[in-house]
Design an enzyme around this catalytic site. Sequence first.
Site, mmCIF file in Angstrom:
data_model
loop_
_atom_site.group_PDB
_atom_site.id
_atom_site.type_symbol
_atom_site.label_atom_id
_atom_site.label_comp_id
_atom_site.label_asym_id
_atom_site.label_seq_id
_atom_site.Cartn_x
_atom_site.Cartn_y
_atom_site.Cartn_z
ATOM 1 N N HIS A 552 0.849 -1.188 0.000
ATOM 2 C CA HIS A 552 0.000 0.000 0.000
ATOM 3 C C HIS A 552 0.887 1.241 0.000
ATOM 4 O O HIS A 552 2.110 1.153 0.101
ATOM 5 C CB HIS A 552 -0.889 0.015 1.254
ATOM 6 C CG HIS A 552 -0.093 0.123 2.532
ATOM 7 N ND1 HIS A 552 0.617 -0.947 3.064
ATOM 8 C CD2 HIS A 552 0.139 1.174 3.368
ATOM 9 C CE1 HIS A 552 1.241 -0.558 4.164
ATOM 10 N NE2 HIS A 552 0.974 0.724 4.373
ATOM 11 N N ASP A 554 0.906 5.282 1.880
ATOM 12 C CA ASP A 554 0.350 5.837 3.114
ATOM 13 C C ASP A 554 -0.585 7.023 2.918
ATOM 14 O O ASP A 554 -1.348 7.346 3.830
ATOM 15 C CB ASP A 554 1.489 6.233 4.066
ATOM 16 C CG ASP A 554 2.142 5.029 4.719
ATOM 17 O OD1 ASP A 554 1.509 3.959 4.726
ATOM 18 O OD2 ASP A 554 3.282 5.156 5.198
ATOM 19 N N HIS A 624 4.715 -0.003 -0.187
ATOM 20 C CA HIS A 624 5.462 -0.844 0.752
ATOM 21 C C HIS A 624 4.523 -1.795 1.477
ATOM 22 O O HIS A 624 3.304 -1.631 1.453
ATOM 23 C CB HIS A 624 6.214 0.026 1.767
ATOM 24 C CG HIS A 624 5.307 0.931 2.556
ATOM 25 N ND1 HIS A 624 4.850 2.137 2.049
ATOM 26 C CD2 HIS A 624 4.748 0.808 3.793
ATOM 27 C CE1 HIS A 624 4.064 2.720 2.944
ATOM 28 N NE2 HIS A 624 3.984 1.926 4.008
ATOM 29 N N ARG A 634 6.963 -9.159 16.479
ATOM 30 C CA ARG A 634 7.702 -8.047 15.858
ATOM 31 C C ARG A 634 7.152 -6.739 16.413
ATOM 32 O O ARG A 634 5.962 -6.457 16.270
ATOM 33 C CB ARG A 634 7.511 -8.112 14.342
ATOM 34 C CG ARG A 634 8.108 -6.977 13.515
ATOM 35 C CD ARG A 634 7.585 -7.170 12.104
ATOM 36 N NE ARG A 634 8.216 -6.349 11.088
ATOM 37 C CZ ARG A 634 7.794 -5.139 10.707
ATOM 38 N NH1 ARG A 634 6.758 -4.587 11.323
ATOM 39 N NH2 ARG A 634 8.414 -4.491 9.736
#
Length: 680
Positions: A552, A554, A624, A634
Amino acid sequence: MDMNRYLSGTFLVIFHSILLSSAAVEPFDLLYDNAIDAFHSGDYENVVRYMEGALSSFAKLRHTKVRCRLKCKDKHRFEADPLSDLKFFDVILRRASCLNDCMENKLGPQSMHTVSEDVIQDFNRRIPYNYLQMAYLKLKELDKAATAAHTYFQANPEHVEMSRNLEQYKNMKGVDSKHFMDREARPHQKAFAEGVKLYEQDHYGEAITFFEEALTQYFKADLECRALCEGPQRFVEQDHVLYRYSLYELISDHYTQVLHCEHECVRDLATRPGRLSPMENYLPLYYDYLQFAFFKEGRFQEALACAQSYLLFHAGDEFMTDNVEYYQEVLGHTAAPREDADWYVKRHQQELELLKVGSQNMGVEYTEGNYWSSSGGREDSKRIPSGTDGWMEYVPISEKKNGTIAVVQEFKEGGPLLYDNVKLVQNSEALNGTQRVLLDDVISEDECTELKSLAHAVTMAGDGYRGKMSPHTPNEKFEGATVLKTLQFGYEGRVSLKSARMFYDVSEKARKIIESYFMLNSTLHFSYTHLVCRTAITGQQDHRNDLSHPIHADNCLLDPEANECWKEPPAYTCRDYSALLYLNGDFEGGDFIFTEMDAKTLTAQVKPRCGRMVGFSSGGENPHGVRAVTKGQRCAVALWFTLDPLFRELERLQADEVVEALDKIQHSDGDIQINPKDEL
């Protein structure tokens, strides 16, 4: 008391069961929830059972609404003049009664089919097919898994891992080309696409059959779209204290909203799955393709009628006018436009006039949209029909040069990193893109450990994702917390106030580095700050091929097929720069990736580790995503920034005030009494 609660709970369960049993169609949101619960418990047979049931109920609900509204509209018609008030309201009341009876006979109690907007959006985004694809794969029903994957991918072409899944299915035994079909394909778009393929292969006779079918299906879809507009409407003008709640004004305002919805069906029918922006010049193209196909088949009378139809949408179009003159010269006479096009355009124009009047009554200025853009037909020096190259390309923020898209904005980078310990690892060139940077040692190992401990104590499942525990993939759990929330927890003693303050300070450090490195001429403000952890769900990682976060951009909606990014809601269009500061690397998977705008071509890959930060501009130049986290957890500090102070993060401003108050307390000699909880 306990017995009363037990009896009350038992009664509610029984009552709910009775309502369900009386419903001709089970509520699709209930089936959807059951399917998701079954998925998380590994009961894949019930995932299929409930999810297929949910999709069926969703389709039946839509079909029933359309059928009942059209049936009742046809049964109770407004007769020709004179039409008295009593006759008018007699028709309205009878239609309402007819509609209520029809809906309840087909669906059961209508209250059982009240569904949240989030669930409806999931179905519009075809999320159920993602679950089905994984469930069918687990059940070894590969043909059905391939179909579900293909259906999902049509509305989510940015999903890199689903693209890979489809490639794998193509090589699996028992799967062939016929299984790669779109279960949700819109008939008019499907027929039109088939017609275009045949047209481009010079099979004009066969193409005509599909174009005619596409037109038939288009007008049927238009009828259904307009019927679905006849539901509840809400507009903010009614909430105004001075709103005049008189009978005729209420009717006028409601009908204006319905009319606007019906008028917008032209956009809906031209919009591909998963897109907000319609294909330009969509309906007129049907007639353009047809006129040229008829010409190639020597059917000049029909070609002329289609060319005249096209001119109804684009009066005076130079190339189509030349075509009309050519056909008239060959035939020796003229011809009228096709009846379907003539009727459609006249209705469109009448609605425009009514919309202007209705909007005026509501005190709203109505601006007519550009429903038909010019076709840009192929130039030809001979007096023969122009034909068309199909789709038009819309370039909202960039300019087109020599067939490529050139971004107008000038970017800079390479400014000072401000802190001695921070190391530049890769710049934009090394990361194969624009406005990208990779830095190490932004924070220390001790700071990483403390912030990760803070995350474990303060983050909540679904925070920052509208309460959804698994917003991007059902195979991971997402937890998050904002700066203000951690400060509040710190003040209340639920976490270390020192750790909460560290989160605040570290995010400010990241902001200063990004602002300095990219050599921005104005202040970079926080748009959103999030301490977030994503955890692989045990038992759901076998044969996993999805992404932790799909590809996508941002601040715009990525459209890989058009190779464009649309800067429009629901994208956060105010965001200008983004950064991710990683807190750990002791997990499997979870690499950050950059791609081209096709959402497939990998341009750079970043492996997270403590103190590493990736920063980049938020636009379509930097698509990204995150690879699947297949084991462990994570954690990172996610930051989004804006250059527009009007879009500063409100919670950040409140956090600034809290920190200022805490600093005053810390340095006070006792004369100043400030309670930071007041700021919270």
